[in-house]
Design an enzyme around this catalytic site. Structure first.
Site, PDB file in Angstrom:
ATOM      1  N   ASP A   1     -24.464 132.874  86.248  1.00  0.00           N
ATOM      2  CA  ASP A   1     -25.312 131.840  85.634  1.00  0.00           C
ATOM      3  C   ASP A   1     -26.289 132.388  84.614  1.00  0.00           C
ATOM      4  OD1 ASP A   1     -25.215 130.551  88.879  1.00  0.00           O
ATOM      5  OD2 ASP A   1     -24.299 129.609  87.124  1.00  0.00           O
TER       6      ASP A   1
ATOM      7  N   HIS B   1     -27.185 137.896  94.146  1.00  0.00           N
ATOM      8  CA  HIS B   1     -25.977 137.245  94.680  1.00  0.00           C
ATOM      9  C   HIS B   1     -25.781 137.689  96.126  1.00  0.00           C
ATOM     10  CE1 HIS B   1     -21.828 135.850  94.995  1.00  0.00           C
ATOM     11  NE2 HIS B   1     -22.110 135.114  93.938  1.00  0.00           N
TER      12      HIS B   1
HETATM   13  C1  SDX Z   1     -23.873 131.063  92.337  1.00  0.00           C
HETATM   14  O1  SDX Z   1     -21.834 132.308  96.629  1.00  0.00           O
HETATM   15  C2  SDX Z   1     -21.296 132.331  95.474  1.00  0.00           C
HETATM   16  O2  SDX Z   1     -20.259 132.929  95.241  1.00  0.00           O
HETATM   17  C3  SDX Z   1     -22.035 131.511  94.417  1.00  0.00           C
HETATM   18  C4  SDX Z   1     -21.508 131.589  92.998  1.00  0.00           C
HETATM   19  C5  SDX Z   1     -20.148 130.949  92.860  1.00  0.00           C
HETATM   20  O3  SDX Z   1     -19.451 131.269  91.890  1.00  0.00           O
HETATM   21  O4  SDX Z   1     -19.834 130.031  93.679  1.00  0.00           O
HETATM   22  O5  SDX Z   1     -21.432 132.944  92.571  1.00  0.00           O
HETATM   23  C6  SDX Z   1     -22.437 130.837  92.042  1.00  0.00           C
HETATM   24  O6  SDX Z   1     -24.449 130.308  93.074  1.00  0.00           O
HETATM   25  C7  SDX Z   1     -24.540 132.293  91.778  1.00  0.00           C
HETATM   26  C8  SDX Z   1     -26.010 132.440  92.283  1.00  0.00           C
HETATM   27  C9  SDX Z   1     -26.889 131.519  91.444  1.00  0.00           C
HETATM   28  N1  SDX Z   1     -28.253 131.490  91.964  1.00  0.00           N
HETATM   29  C10 SDX Z   1     -29.259 132.089  91.328  1.00  0.00           C
HETATM   30  O7  SDX Z   1     -29.137 132.767  90.318  1.00  0.00           O
HETATM   31  C11 SDX Z   1     -30.630 131.802  91.939  1.00  0.00           C
HETATM   32  C12 SDX Z   1     -31.435 133.094  92.042  1.00  0.00           C
HETATM   33  N2  SDX Z   1     -30.816 133.953  93.034  1.00  0.00           N
HETATM   34  C13 SDX Z   1     -31.345 133.933  94.397  1.00  0.00           C
HETATM   35  O8  SDX Z   1     -31.833 132.690  94.802  1.00  0.00           O
HETATM   36  C14 SDX Z   1     -30.463 134.687  95.395  1.00  0.00           C
HETATM   37  O9  SDX Z   1     -30.163 135.880  94.818  1.00  0.00           O
HETATM   38  C15 SDX Z   1     -29.201 134.032  95.895  1.00  0.00           C
HETATM   39  C16 SDX Z   1     -29.425 132.667  96.428  1.00  0.00           C
HETATM   40  C17 SDX Z   1     -28.190 133.971  94.811  1.00  0.00           C
HETATM   41  C18 SDX Z   1     -28.658 134.921  97.023  1.00  0.00           C
HETATM   42  O10 SDX Z   1     -29.573 134.853  98.040  1.00  0.00           O
HETATM   43  P1  SDX Z   1     -29.321 135.667  99.410  1.00  0.00           P
HETATM   44  O11 SDX Z   1     -27.999 136.300  99.464  1.00  0.00           O
HETATM   45  O12 SDX Z   1     -29.685 134.766 100.548  1.00  0.00           O
HETATM   46  O13 SDX Z   1     -30.305 136.848  99.275  1.00  0.00           O
HETATM   47  P2  SDX Z   1     -31.797 136.824  99.768  1.00  0.00           P
HETATM   48  O14 SDX Z   1     -32.455 135.534  99.359  1.00  0.00           O
HETATM   49  O15 SDX Z   1     -31.810 137.209 101.211  1.00  0.00           O
HETATM   50  O16 SDX Z   1     -32.415 137.982  98.857  1.00  0.00           O
HETATM   51  C19 SDX Z   1     -32.399 139.328  99.309  1.00  0.00           C
HETATM   52  C20 SDX Z   1     -33.710 139.885  98.781  1.00  0.00           C
HETATM   53  C21 SDX Z   1     -34.931 139.041  99.167  1.00  0.00           C
HETATM   54  O17 SDX Z   1     -36.025 139.888  99.233  1.00  0.00           O
HETATM   55  P3  SDX Z   1     -36.501 140.413 100.739  1.00  0.00           P
HETATM   56  O18 SDX Z   1     -36.759 139.128 101.542  1.00  0.00           O
HETATM   57  O19 SDX Z   1     -35.335 141.207 101.277  1.00  0.00           O
HETATM   58  O20 SDX Z   1     -37.751 141.211 100.473  1.00  0.00           O
HETATM   59  O21 SDX Z   1     -33.692 139.903  97.342  1.00  0.00           O
HETATM   60  C22 SDX Z   1     -34.721 139.033  96.843  1.00  0.00           C
HETATM   61  C23 SDX Z   1     -35.135 138.126  97.967  1.00  0.00           C
HETATM   62  O22 SDX Z   1     -36.482 137.739  97.821  1.00  0.00           O
HETATM   63  N3  SDX Z   1     -34.107 138.263  95.754  1.00  0.00           N
HETATM   64  C24 SDX Z   1     -34.690 138.014  94.590  1.00  0.00           C
HETATM   65  C25 SDX Z   1     -33.741 137.277  93.849  1.00  0.00           C
HETATM   66  N4  SDX Z   1     -32.653 137.112  94.580  1.00  0.00           N
HETATM   67  C26 SDX Z   1     -32.878 137.713  95.754  1.00  0.00           C
HETATM   68  N5  SDX Z   1     -35.923 138.326  94.097  1.00  0.00           N
HETATM   69  C27 SDX Z   1     -36.181 137.893  92.833  1.00  0.00           C
HETATM   70  N6  SDX Z   1     -35.312 137.182  92.063  1.00  0.00           N
HETATM   71  C28 SDX Z   1     -34.092 136.869  92.550  1.00  0.00           C
HETATM   72  N7  SDX Z   1     -33.240 136.173  91.784  1.00  0.00           N
END
Ligand code: SDX
Length: 429
Positions: free
Chosen positions: A364, A306
């Site tokens: 989720d 998140h």
């Molecule tokens: C919702 O914003 C909100 O409040 C949203 C929400 C709401 O109520 O409105 O809470 C609802 O959208 C919840 C999130 C649902 N999405 C997912 O579950 C999809 C999987 N999660 C990721 O795509 C990600 O965690 C996000 C999109 C939720 C957040 O992405 P960010 O903040 O842009 O973080 P990032 O992509 O920069 O990740 C930071 C690091 C990265 O690694 P590095 O590049 O630093 O090496 O963490 C890794 C990412 O690769 N990472 C993950 C991961 N999520 C982040 N690695 C593996 N699996 C994951 N799920």
């Protein structure tokens, strides 16, 4: 108290930027005059360090894993309140008196029917359309039917649009579901509460009576509450930006629905259940954990991570408890998907990669397990999220549109393209 300022030094020049302090959360540096004074932009494509507005509705402490709606923690609201009361709280800022709540619930209950002519919109879709495509289209089309609640400068019209959207979203979502399964639409009933009405509109058929299971109704209502609002997430920011141009509320909420659909946002609940099903058995979890960690593999654990929470998403905690309760009460033992989810959570949280990056289950991760147990197909998971979030989008819309200082949102850019050059005739290229 002396006003805090931030000093920005660029070359020989220093600029004093005012700072503002919130009631909770980090201070902000006010950069509204930065460009006019220093002729530079700030740069923050994902808005990771940018406050786009001020708000009094919802606050998230990502470090603590805390979510407050008008100051009340989500776990208390999920346990002690119910969705329409949370709607009132988000919309009007305080918990209602018994009389105010009764009046609000009556108002919503008596606006759940859709204009009969709108039913034709559903018939234009293929039966295999995704319900989110139908909801985006039908909600946007509401602006073609409810002309007496599209003037955003008229407070009464804003209030009418608010009630209409909250009241009609379950009807629209249920109709989208019925249309895709080829069953006749079921009309709302005024003698049912909000969640029971939705379940009946989804699962009743004309061929027999339908009794709402109170356990499922309570679980449904709790899921609505857990998804109601969440600060300036992507879909709420979409609604705010669309509304800043003065577009009508139905068009702006349709924009929010479209944004929520993405798998990185509200679409994650569908993607998460599909992922859990693809993993299938506990012994395959290590393979998927490794894939999630592999930079060369674009696979991510859906329902994990998140932007704001760097601790447990408090909604996920409540949802996990609810999943156990609902499956137990429904007599669904050893649900393989739930077993995979629990083991996947345990394995991920024990892994340094997820610990270091502070990746925890989000809202989720468990919601799909409950929704599937209730009888919903995965394609209905995000429409239910959209139905629930409508009150959050509307509350944030009302807050912004009634702010006299509101300006149209118009970000700038870091331009990296070609600079000025003359046209070249085709014979000279
Ligand atoms: C919702 O914003 C909100 O409040 C949203 C929400 C709401 O109520 O409105 O809470 C609802 O959208 C919840 C999130 C649902 N999405 C997912 O579950 C999809 C999987 N999660 C990721 O795509 C990600 O965690 C996000 C999109 C939720 C957040 O992405 P960010 O903040 O842009 O973080 P990032 O992509 O920069 O990740 C930071 C690091 C990265 O690694 P590095 O590049 O630093 O090496 O963490 C890794 C990412 O690769 N990472 C993950 C991961 N999520 C982040 N690695 C593996 N699996 C994951 N799920």
């Amino acid at each position: 108290m002396t006003k805090k300022t931030a000093t920005l030094t660029i070359g020989e020049n220093s600029y004093e930027l005012p700072m503002m302090s919130p009631t909770a959360g980090p201070d902000v540096v006010d950069v509204r005059k930065l460009y006019s004074e220093a002729k530079v932009f700030t740069y923050d494509p994902g808005f990771t360090s940018t406050a786009a507005c001020d708000s009094t509705i919802t606050f998230i402490d990502g470090g603590k894993g805390q979510l407050l709606h008008r100051g009340y923690p989500i776990d208390q609201l999920a346990e002690k309140s119910h969705y329409l009361e949370v709607c009132y709280l988000l919309l009007y800022g305080e918990l209602p008196s018994a009389k105010a709540l009764e009046d609000f619930e009556q108002l919503v209950t008596h606006h759940t029917m859709l204009h009969e002519q709108m039913i034709n919109f559903f018939r234009g879709f293929r039966r295999d359309a995704h319900p989110m495509a139908i909801m985006t289209g039908v909600v946007g089309a509401m602006s073609a039917f409810y002309h007496d609640s599209t003037d955003v400068n008229d407070e009464h019209q804003r209030e009418v649009a608010t009630i209409r959207l909250i009241a009609k979203m379950p009807t629209i979502a249920a109709m989208a579901y019925k249309y895709t399964v080829g069953q006749p639409f079921v009309y709302p009933r005024n003698d049912l509460d909000y969640a029971s009405n939705f379940l009946r509109m989804c699962f009743a058929v004309p061929a027999e009576d339908y009794e709402v299971n109170p356990i499922l109704a309570r679980a449904m209502d709790r899921i609505f509450t857990l998804h109601a609002d969440h600060e300036q997430n992507a879909s709420t920011s979409t609604v705010r930006l669309a509304s800043s141009s003065g577009a009508n509320p139905f068009a702006c909420i349709a924009a929010g629905i479209a944004c929520l659909w993405g798998p990185a946002h509200g679409g994650a609940n569908q993607a998460c259940l599909e992922m859990l099903r693809e993993i299938g058995t506990v012994d395959r979890i290590p393979e998927y954990i490794e894939r999630a960690k592999d930079k060369n593999d674009d696979f991510r654990l859906m329902g994990f991570g998140h932007r704001v929470y760097k601790n447990f998403d408090p909604r996920a905690t409540v949802m996990k408890q609810s999943a156990d309760e609902v499956l137990d009460l429904l007599g669904i033992e050893d649900n393989p998907v739930l077993q995979v989810a629990k083991e996947l959570e345990r394995a991920a949280l024990a892994d340094d990669y997820f610990a270091e990056k502070k990746l925890f289950p989000n809202v989720d991760f468990y919601s799909g397990i409950i929704l599937e147990a209730m009888g919903f197909p995965t394609s209905m998971f995000t429409p239910i999220f959209a139905l629930s979030r409508t009150v959050g989008w509307i509350s944030q819309w009302k807050e912004m549109i009634s702010d006299p200082a509101m300006k149209i949102g118009r970000p700038r850019q870091l331009y990296c393209g070609e600079t000025l050059r003359d046209y070249v005739n085709i014979e000279d290229r």
